[in-house]
Write an enzyme that holds these catalytic residues in place. Structure first.
Site, mmCIF file in Angstrom:
data_model
loop_
_atom_site.group_PDB
_atom_site.id
_atom_site.type_symbol
_atom_site.label_atom_id
_atom_site.label_comp_id
_atom_site.label_asym_id
_atom_site.label_seq_id
_atom_site.Cartn_x
_atom_site.Cartn_y
_atom_site.Cartn_z
ATOM 1 N N GLU A 163 0.479 -1.711 0.557
ATOM 2 C CA GLU A 163 -0.084 0.326 0.214
ATOM 3 C C GLU A 163 1.095 1.140 0.033
ATOM 4 O O GLU A 163 0.678 1.890 0.859
ATOM 5 C CB GLU A 163 -0.876 -0.060 1.310
ATOM 6 C CG GLU A 163 -1.911 -0.905 1.330
ATOM 7 C CD GLU A 163 -2.633 -1.083 2.174
ATOM 8 O OE1 GLU A 163 -3.333 0.138 3.351
ATOM 9 O OE2 GLU A 163 -4.191 -1.369 2.246
ATOM 10 N N GLU A 358 -5.500 -8.499 0.802
ATOM 11 C CA GLU A 358 -6.076 -8.307 2.159
ATOM 12 C C GLU A 358 -7.561 -8.344 2.115
ATOM 13 O O GLU A 358 -8.093 -7.439 0.923
ATOM 14 C CB GLU A 358 -5.688 -6.995 2.898
ATOM 15 C CG GLU A 358 -4.067 -7.216 3.184
ATOM 16 C CD GLU A 358 -3.389 -5.834 3.906
ATOM 17 O OE1 GLU A 358 -4.300 -4.471 4.129
ATOM 18 O OE2 GLU A 358 -1.763 -5.258 4.005
#
Ligand code: GBH
Length: 444
Positions: A163, A358
């Site tokens: 991320e 995720e």
């Protein structure tokens, strides 16, 4: 919530990769056995973490990894996504830990999927300028090579970064995460240098023989607050920042219009490195975001624990009509289908196979029926995208166990396994047993 038991989760392809995720700083503890990271320094500053906690012990996974590997194997997943702490790798003997972990996973029949960076920049690298400095990208590529050299004989799937969008936004633009910089749009070089670091790491990993390399990016659909042109424009801008700023250079070799000019260095040359083809593309999905034109108050606004300065050209809005998690995030499984279809439409034949790296939620309690409903809903939504022809090859739950949730400390529990932070005892939740049964049925 009880619906889940009556209707089985649809069947996924037989070679679909199931997994659970964690990250080093959030679970390992054993901070004294390694060099400090930006997160150690950040949590030491009063007021940074809500409950005043630090990750000095966390889940003590560093010492209890054997028990945790047994829990992963007991779940019946094929893979475990963890992250390698860069400051630990820099410490004498630090790589020994990952060597042992990878051996334990392989012995248990679980594929290790290391992420080479999940936000815990070595403090020494930060003090030399951190992600604002171009050199950090090459330092990261050296780190990647060093890790591959040690565990690459037992690792197939690699993840370069976790991320970069959130690390730029929360860590460098808004200051809510380490290193706590509040640079707003001056944080854009941090995005560029992480992307460059990714591209250089892909090359370094390939040079070390790796053949299955991806990245884990945070994505979600942006919903305009209304049809009003001002709201649409604000939502488009937010979509560029959170989704396209990272996916476009990686997959199309170009920044969204107007962004490249704001980036440092020889951007065209760097884009060639950044767009080094990945073997697959990881998506971390939590929720959609509703965005409208900036509110006219001229004051900072609070949104979901974030303090947003008034000069932002957009404002996030509450999504109503859906259940919310304990964190206040809306539960909108169909937004995952929407996101995947939008990715396929936008990137088309440039889109490599996808993996959900995720997905998960924070709820209290060991009888976590809400988490079961969340995961059940998202698996069905994912299956609809597969039926529509989107090439998704795997799904990883965030997270194996409750852990240090960054600025929220231990107050948010994302685990399939409960952790008692006094005794460090692990207790599988109802969702753990539910997922184990789902995976058994998938194999049947
Ligand atoms: C991930 O980031 C991280 O990779 C992981 O370390 C972390 O523990 C996990 O998620 C859980 O937080 O206010 O409704 O708009 C998640 C990125 C960005 C997802 C902010 C939720 C805001 C929700 N998150 N987003 S909302």
């Amino acid at each position: 919530a009880r619906m889940a038991a009556s209707e089985p989760v649809p069947q996924f392809p037989h070679d679909f990769l199931w997994g659970v995720s964690t990250s080093a700083h959030q679970i390992e503890g054993a901070v004294d056995a390694r060099l400090p990271s930006v997160w150690d320094a950040f949590t030491a500053e009063p007021g940074r973490v809500k409950d005043g906690s630090t990750a000095a012990v966390a889940c003590d996974h560093y010492h209890r990894y054997g028990e945790d590997v047994a829990l992963i194997a007991g779940l019946g997943v094929g893979a475990y996504r963890f992250s390698v702490s860069w400051p630990r790798v820099m410490s004498p003997g630090g790589l020994d830990f990952y060597d042992r972990l990878v051996d334990a996973l392989c012995a248990a029949g679980v594929q290790p999927v290391p992420t080479l960076f999940h936000w815990d920049t070595p403090l020494s690298v930060e003090e030399a300028g951190g992600w604002l400095k171009r050199d950090t990208a090459s330092l990261f590529a050296d780190h990647a090579a060093e890790v591959a050299d040690r565990i690459g004989d037992r690792v197939q799937k690699w993840i370069t970064l976790n991320e970069p969008a959130e690390h730029t936004l929360l860590g460098h633009a808004l200051g809510q995460h380490a290193p706590g910089r509040q640079l707003l749009f001056d944080a854009l070089p941090v995005a560029h240098h992480q992307l460059l670091a990714h591209g250089l790491a892909v090359r370094a990993l390939r040079a070390a023989g790796a053949t299955d390399i991806g990245i884990a990016n945070s994505h979600g659909p942006t919903w305009p607050a209304s049809d009003d042109p001002a709201d649409r424009e604000a939502a488009d801008f937010y979509d560029v920042l959170l989704n396209r700023l990272f996916a476009d250079p990686l997959l199309l070799g170009a920044y969204p219009e107007g962004i490249g000019d704001l980036m440092p260095g020889d951007v065209d040359a760097d884009l060639k490195v950044i767009a080094e083809p990945v073997d697959w593309y990881g998506i971390n999905f939590y929720q959609p975001t509703k965005v409208g034109a900036p509110l006219t108050s001229g004051e900072a606004t609070e949104f979901s624990g974030l303090t947003l300065p008034p000069e932002l050209p957009f404002s996030p809005r509450e999504i109503e009509g859906y259940p919310v998690t304990d964190f206040g995030w809306p539960v909108v499984p169909e937004a995952l289908t929407e996101l995947l279809l939008a990715f396929r439409d936008r990137y088309d034949d440039r889109l490599p196979p996808l993996v959900i790296t995720e997905n998960g939620c924070s709820y209290e309690g060991v009888d976590d029926q809400e988490r079961i409903a969340y995961l059940d809903g998202h698996l069905r939504a994912l299956h609809r995208a597969l039926e529509a022809g989107v090439d998704v090859r795997g799904y990883f739950v965030w997270s194996l166990m409750d852990n240090f949730e960054w600025a929220e400390g231990y107050a948010r529990r994302f685990g399939l396994v409960h952790v008692d932070y006094t005794t460090l005892e692990r207790t599988p939740k109802a969702s753990y047993h539910w997922l184990r049964d789902v995976l058994r049925a998938q194999r049947a």
